[in-house]
Scaffold this motif. Structure first.
Motif, PDB file in Angstrom:
ATOM      1  N   PRO A 111      67.625 114.163 -71.675  1.00  0.00           N
ATOM      2  CA  PRO A 111      66.754 114.938 -73.336  1.00  0.00           C
ATOM      3  C   PRO A 111      65.930 114.203 -74.163  1.00  0.00           C
ATOM      4  N   CYS A 112      65.791 112.872 -74.511  1.00  0.00           N
ATOM      5  CA  CYS A 112      65.916 112.249 -75.388  1.00  0.00           C
ATOM      6  C   CYS A 112      65.067 111.489 -74.805  1.00  0.00           C
ATOM      7  N   ILE A 113      64.344 110.987 -74.170  1.00  0.00           N
ATOM      8  CA  ILE A 113      64.516 109.386 -73.181  1.00  0.00           C
ATOM      9  C   ILE A 113      63.497 109.169 -74.584  1.00  0.00           C
ATOM     10  N   GLY A 114      62.681 109.147 -75.104  1.00  0.00           N
ATOM     11  CA  GLY A 114      62.595 108.436 -76.558  1.00  0.00           C
ATOM     12  C   GLY A 114      62.990 107.611 -77.474  1.00  0.00           C
ATOM     13  N   TYR A 115      64.133 108.040 -78.067  1.00  0.00           N
ATOM     14  CA  TYR A 115      65.000 107.947 -78.410  1.00  0.00           C
ATOM     15  C   TYR A 115      66.474 107.463 -78.411  1.00  0.00           C
ATOM     16  N   SER A 116      66.181 107.707 -77.331  1.00  0.00           N
ATOM     17  CA  SER A 116      68.517 108.446 -76.811  1.00  0.00           C
ATOM     18  C   SER A 116      68.476 108.025 -76.026  1.00  0.00           C
ATOM     19  N   ASN A 117      69.697 107.670 -74.953  1.00  0.00           N
ATOM     20  CA  ASN A 117      69.940 107.142 -73.877  1.00  0.00           C
ATOM     21  C   ASN A 117      71.465 108.321 -73.260  1.00  0.00           C
ATOM     22  N   GLU A 118      70.917 109.381 -74.397  1.00  0.00           N
ATOM     23  CA  GLU A 118      71.585 110.649 -73.562  1.00  0.00           C
ATOM     24  C   GLU A 118      71.300 111.833 -72.541  1.00  0.00           C
ATOM     25  N   LYS A 119      72.049 111.685 -72.015  1.00  0.00           N
ATOM     26  CA  LYS A 119      71.948 112.639 -70.281  1.00  0.00           C
ATOM     27  C   LYS A 119      72.530 113.536 -70.275  1.00  0.00           C
ATOM     28  N   ILE A 120      71.901 114.787 -69.418  1.00  0.00           N
ATOM     29  CA  ILE A 120      72.928 115.715 -69.938  1.00  0.00           C
ATOM     30  C   ILE A 120      73.080 115.971 -68.090  1.00  0.00           C
ATOM     31  N   SER A 121      74.648 116.439 -67.836  1.00  0.00           N
ATOM     32  CA  SER A 121      74.436 116.888 -66.457  1.00  0.00           C
ATOM     33  C   SER A 121      74.891 118.282 -66.336  1.00  0.00           C
ATOM     34  N   TYR A 122      73.871 119.026 -64.974  1.00  0.00           N
ATOM     35  CA  TYR A 122      74.084 120.626 -65.531  1.00  0.00           C
ATOM     36  C   TYR A 122      75.129 121.468 -64.311  1.00  0.00           C
ATOM     37  N   TYR A 123      75.939 121.713 -64.725  1.00  0.00           N
ATOM     38  CA  TYR A 123      76.506 122.546 -63.529  1.00  0.00           C
ATOM     39  C   TYR A 123      76.570 124.428 -63.368  1.00  0.00           C
ATOM     40  N   LEU A 124      76.335 124.944 -62.522  1.00  0.00           N
ATOM     41  CA  LEU A 124      76.752 126.492 -61.811  1.00  0.00           C
ATOM     42  C   LEU A 124      77.784 126.644 -62.145  1.00  0.00           C
ATOM     43  N   ALA A 125      78.288 127.321 -62.316  1.00  0.00           N
ATOM     44  CA  ALA A 125      79.917 128.271 -62.449  1.00  0.00           C
ATOM     45  C   ALA A 125      80.012 129.253 -62.202  1.00  0.00           C
ATOM     46  N   GLN A 126      80.702 130.981 -61.249  1.00  0.00           N
ATOM     47  CA  GLN A 126      80.029 131.502 -60.747  1.00  0.00           C
ATOM     48  C   GLN A 126      82.169 131.819 -60.196  1.00  0.00           C
ATOM     49  N   GLU A 127      82.438 133.047 -60.092  1.00  0.00           N
ATOM     50  CA  GLU A 127      83.214 133.947 -59.312  1.00  0.00           C
ATOM     51  C   GLU A 127      84.214 133.279 -60.613  1.00  0.00           C
ATOM     52  N   LEU A 128      83.458 134.284 -62.118  1.00  0.00           N
ATOM     53  CA  LEU A 128      84.330 133.746 -63.114  1.00  0.00           C
ATOM     54  C   LEU A 128      85.606 134.456 -63.612  1.00  0.00           C
ATOM     55  N   MET A 129      86.437 134.093 -64.638  1.00  0.00           N
ATOM     56  CA  MET A 129      87.879 135.156 -64.605  1.00  0.00           C
ATOM     57  C   MET A 129      88.206 134.884 -66.373  1.00  0.00           C
ATOM     58  N   LEU A 130      88.076 136.177 -66.366  1.00  0.00           N
ATOM     59  CA  LEU A 130      88.177 135.764 -67.886  1.00  0.00           C
ATOM     60  C   LEU A 130      90.103 135.478 -69.252  1.00  0.00           C
ATOM     61  N   SER A 131      89.917 134.414 -69.428  1.00  0.00           N
ATOM     62  CA  SER A 131      90.618 134.187 -70.316  1.00  0.00           C
ATOM     63  C   SER A 131      90.609 133.751 -71.844  1.00  0.00           C
ATOM     64  N   GLU A 132      91.280 133.559 -73.114  1.00  0.00           N
ATOM     65  CA  GLU A 132      90.994 132.718 -73.599  1.00  0.00           C
ATOM     66  C   GLU A 132      90.860 131.738 -74.039  1.00  0.00           C
ATOM     67  N   ARG A 133      89.638 131.602 -75.266  1.00  0.00           N
ATOM     68  CA  ARG A 133      88.805 130.874 -75.416  1.00  0.00           C
ATOM     69  C   ARG A 133      89.773 130.002 -76.017  1.00  0.00           C
ATOM     70  N   GLN A 134      89.170 128.337 -76.122  1.00  0.00           N
ATOM     71  CA  GLN A 134      90.046 127.305 -76.993  1.00  0.00           C
ATOM     72  C   GLN A 134      89.424 126.090 -77.390  1.00  0.00           C
ATOM     73  N   LEU A 135      87.918 127.135 -78.414  1.00  0.00           N
ATOM     74  CA  LEU A 135      87.965 126.332 -79.872  1.00  0.00           C
ATOM     75  C   LEU A 135      88.255 125.776 -80.458  1.00  0.00           C
ATOM     76  N   ASP A 136      87.100 124.886 -80.355  1.00  0.00           N
ATOM     77  CA  ASP A 136      87.713 123.127 -81.256  1.00  0.00           C
ATOM     78  C   ASP A 136      87.827 123.831 -82.739  1.00  0.00           C
ATOM     79  N   ALA A 137      88.773 122.526 -83.644  1.00  0.00           N
ATOM     80  CA  ALA A 137      88.586 123.130 -85.181  1.00  0.00           C
ATOM     81  C   ALA A 137      86.966 122.552 -85.269  1.00  0.00           C
TER      82      ALA A 137
END
Length: 185
Positions: A111-137
């Motif tokens: 996403p930011c080739i002019g100033y970072s080596n960051e890369k983002i891998s994209y995933y499709l998630a299907q057949e979702l089941m809802l449980s409880e969130r576990q947010l970071d502090a």
């Protein structure tokens, strides 16, 4: 034509919690020298999660550097010694409370080739089941589900305007339309 810039020296300018900033001297293809300042990033994942009802899971959260709230797809940084697909599973559960029965790797973008080596891998998630969130502090976000077509339109109207989400939506449309291959994981 050789376009490669060769590193002559490198200096760590800033070492943070998960990013580092470096300043290098480089030899340019024409023999001259210049400097390059850039961010080293551990990498990230982004998840396009589709509910059984055909809705896309989105998040609304405040992003401090931009000074505003954004609606975006779930995402997060890769922890040390963690495979990107593990990060995708972890982030989806932590941020949204969803687990997926089916995962597809769509691709990796820089996403930011002019100033970072960051890369983002994209995933499709299907057949979702809802449980409880576990947010970071210190993590605050609202989970939304939006019909897929409405989410695509939100990217066209600017309601979704971060590059990670726009790339993800573009690749998702291509995948669902049979114009892009994914790899089931």
């Amino acid at each position: 034509m050789d376009l490669v810039e060769k590193q002559l020296s490198s200096e760590l300018v800033y070492q943070g919690g998960f990013i580092n900033v470096r300043k290098d001297r480089v030899a340019l293809p024409d023999g001259n020298e210049s400097s390059r300042e850039y961010i080293l990033h551990p990498g990230a994942v982004a998840v396009l999660a589709i509910t059984p009802e055909g809705e896309l899971v989105l998040e609304r959260q405040y992003r401090y550097p931009a000074g505003r709230e954004f609606i975006e797809i779930p995402a997060g940084k890769i922890d040390p010694d963690e495979a990107p697909e593990q990060t995708a599973r972890r982030e989806l559960l932590e941020e949204t409370g969803y687990r997926a029965g089916r995962w597809t790797y769509l691709g990796t973008a820089h996403p930011c080739i002019g100033y970072s080596n960051e890369k983002i891998s994209y995933y499709l998630a299907q057949e979702l089941m809802l449980s409880e969130r576990q947010l970071d502090a210190g993590e605050f976000l609202e989970v939304l589900t939006v019909p897929l077509e409405a989410a695509m339109n939100m990217a066209l109207t600017g309601d979704i305007c971060d590059s990670k989400s726009i790339v993800g939506l573009h690749w998702l449309a291509a995948y669902l339309g049979g114009r892009m291959r994914g790899v089931e994981i």
